[in-house]
Design an enzyme around this catalytic site. Structure first.
Site, short mmCIF file in Angstrom:
data_model
loop_
_atom_site.label_atom_id
_atom_site.label_comp_id
_atom_site.label_asym_id
_atom_site.label_seq_id
_atom_site.Cartn_x
_atom_site.Cartn_y
_atom_site.Cartn_z
CD GLU A 1 -2.48 3.88 -6.30
OE1 GLU A 1 -2.14 5.05 -6.39
OE2 GLU A 1 -2.41 3.24 -5.23
CB SER B 1 -0.85 0.04 1.27
OG SER B 1 -1.67 -1.08 1.34
N1 LIG Z 1 -6.27 -4.37 3.57
C1 LIG Z 1 -6.42 -3.57 2.53
O1 LIG Z 1 -7.48 -2.98 2.32
C2 LIG Z 1 -5.29 -3.43 1.53
C3 LIG Z 1 -5.58 -2.81 0.31
C4 LIG Z 1 -4.57 -2.73 -0.65
C5 LIG Z 1 -3.30 -3.25 -0.36
N2 LIG Z 1 -3.05 -3.82 0.85
C6 LIG Z 1 -1.70 -4.39 1.07
O2 LIG Z 1 -1.78 -5.79 0.83
C7 LIG Z 1 -0.81 -6.46 1.64
C8 LIG Z 1 -1.54 -7.49 2.48
O3 LIG Z 1 -2.46 -6.82 3.31
P1 LIG Z 1 -3.70 -7.58 3.98
O4 LIG Z 1 -4.63 -6.53 4.41
O5 LIG Z 1 -4.16 -8.69 3.08
O6 LIG Z 1 -2.97 -8.21 5.27
P2 LIG Z 1 -3.48 -9.41 6.22
O7 LIG Z 1 -2.91 -9.14 7.56
O8 LIG Z 1 -4.95 -9.59 6.08
O9 LIG Z 1 -2.79 -10.71 5.57
C9 LIG Z 1 -1.40 -10.87 5.47
C10 LIG Z 1 -1.12 -12.36 5.29
O10 LIG Z 1 0.28 -12.50 4.99
C11 LIG Z 1 0.71 -13.70 5.59
N3 LIG Z 1 2.18 -13.72 5.69
C12 LIG Z 1 2.98 -13.10 6.57
N4 LIG Z 1 4.28 -13.40 6.30
C13 LIG Z 1 4.28 -14.22 5.22
C14 LIG Z 1 5.31 -14.87 4.47
N5 LIG Z 1 6.61 -14.74 4.78
N6 LIG Z 1 4.95 -15.65 3.42
C15 LIG Z 1 3.63 -15.81 3.10
N7 LIG Z 1 2.62 -15.22 3.78
C16 LIG Z 1 2.94 -14.43 4.82
C17 LIG Z 1 0.00 -13.71 6.94
O11 LIG Z 1 -0.03 -15.01 7.50
C18 LIG Z 1 -1.39 -13.19 6.55
O12 LIG Z 1 -2.27 -14.26 6.23
C19 LIG Z 1 -0.11 -5.38 2.46
O13 LIG Z 1 1.08 -5.01 1.80
C20 LIG Z 1 -1.14 -4.26 2.46
O14 LIG Z 1 -0.54 -3.00 2.65
C21 LIG Z 1 -4.02 -3.93 1.80
#
Ligand SMILES: NC(=O)c1ccc[n+]([C@@H]2O[C@H](COP(=O)([O-])OP(=O)(O)OC[C@H]3O[C@@H](n4cnc5c(N)ncnc54)[C@H](O)[C@@H]3O)[C@@H](O)[C@H]2O)c1
Length: 296
Positions: A151, A118
């Site tokens: 994006e 993000s």
């Molecule tokens: N939540 C949102 O609305 C949103 C929107 C756009 C982008 N993002 C980005 O997407 C990414 C994920 O965010 P999220 O909200 O899905 O987080 P989340 O906390 O819901 O999920 C993250 C997942 O990553 C896993 N993980 C951690 N270390 C790992 C590894 N070494 N190998 C494989 N899996 C691993 C965790 O077990 C978890 O299931 C982040 O970079 C976040 O900034 C989030």
């Protein structure tokens, strides 16, 4: 590109895997936690049911979509023949650097390495690989199967060929890609997060309550959802991580996270994913508002 690997099966990873699989790609979904993988597959199945209920998908297409996804707990077992890897693990710089160094070792030479980060610098992430020209930001929005925007963020060394392929791929997924340069928060979060932080600050200052703030923004600005509820959907830990990246990156106090946000994340009130944030998502309460300024 045929074989896609998605790293991280949380809020975003399950939606990204779903979207690729429904378009016909083979997806290897990787998470270090088996529990996250199981939860992701359940979420994908129920989201597909929702699409069926609207008359936009058949039971056969649901079965085909699910059969396009294979789950793994180890990246080395999943990425041997990947054409594109989309990393969607936790928003943490050190973790992403570690994952990208490993991806670079394991993935075929021509594989493009994308991140759904993000806010974290694509240029920094690319610097730990031997293929910075093939590293790019592919920032999907939540919920991924529904939201049209992606994006596409060019790092300092991202090649035109990589950009063009990812732009086209996003269109093939039925999305609308937008070209963005690599600065903290890119465009979406640079604008959204200060608004969310200001809404939390407004609550923290006692100007109005949770529902009142969200109602002002919904009915006054025609936002489909108030900023506090949106923060719960995004994940308060994710909001905090993004604000910290912008605060560090621009050295500007206007991005400093509100102390209430910091406290809530420390207390494990992370929004929907933990069951409580500005609203309570437990079965009995069903998104009733919480007043985080007062201990219950
Ligand atoms: N939540 C949102 O609305 C949103 C929107 C756009 C982008 N993002 C980005 O997407 C990414 C994920 O965010 P999220 O909200 O899905 O987080 P989340 O906390 O819901 O999920 C993250 C997942 O990553 C896993 N993980 C951690 N270390 C790992 C590894 N070494 N190998 C494989 N899996 C691993 C965790 O077990 C978890 O299931 C982040 O970079 C976040 O900034 C989030």
């Amino acid at each position: 590109m045929k074989n896609i690997v998605v790293i991280g099966a949380g809020t975003m990873g399950n939606g990204i895997a779903h979207t690729f699989a429904q378009t016909g790609f083979k997806v290897n979904l990787v998470d270090v936690q088996e529990e996250s993988l199981q939860k992701a597959m359940k979420t994908i199945a129920s989201n597909l049911d929702r699409i069926i209920a609207k008359g936009n998908l058949t039971e056969e297409q649901k079965a085909e979509t699910l059969s396009n996804i294979t789950t793994f707990t180890r990246l080395e077992d999943a990425a041997g023949n990947a054409d594109l890897i989309v990393e969607a693990a936790t928003e943490n710089l050190d973790l992403k650097l570690k994952i990208f160094a490993q991806m670079d070792e394991i993935a075929p030479e021509n594989c493009i390495l994308a991140t759904n980060t993000s806010s974290i610098s694509i240029t920094k992430i690319a610097s730990v690989t031997k293929r910075p020209d093939k590293v790019i930001g592919m920032h999907f929005m939540n919920p991924v199967p529904v939201m049209k925007l992606v994006e596409i963020i060019k790092g300092y060394s991202t090649s035109k060929e990589t950009f063009d392929r990812i732009y086209k791929m996003s269109e093939n997924l039925g999305k609308v890609p937008v070209e963005v340069n690599d600065y903290p928060g890119f465009v979406a979060n640079r604008i959204l997060m200060p608004m969310i932080n200001e809404a939390i600050e407004t609550l923290y200052n006692g100007v109005a309550g949770v529902e009142e703030i969200d109602t002002v923004m919904k009915l006054g600005m025609a936002h489909p959802m108030g900023p506090l509820q949106l923060a719960d959907f995004i994940g308060l830990d994710v909001c905090l991580a993004i604000l910290n990246v912008m605060y560090d990156g621009f050295k500007n106090p206007k991005y400093a996270p509100c102390p209430l946000l910091v406290n809530m994340v420390t207390a494990n009130k992370k929004g929907i994913k933990s069951g409580e944030g500005f609203y309570d998502y437990s079965e009995s309460k069903k998104a009733e508002k919480v007043s985080p300024m007062f201990v219950k």
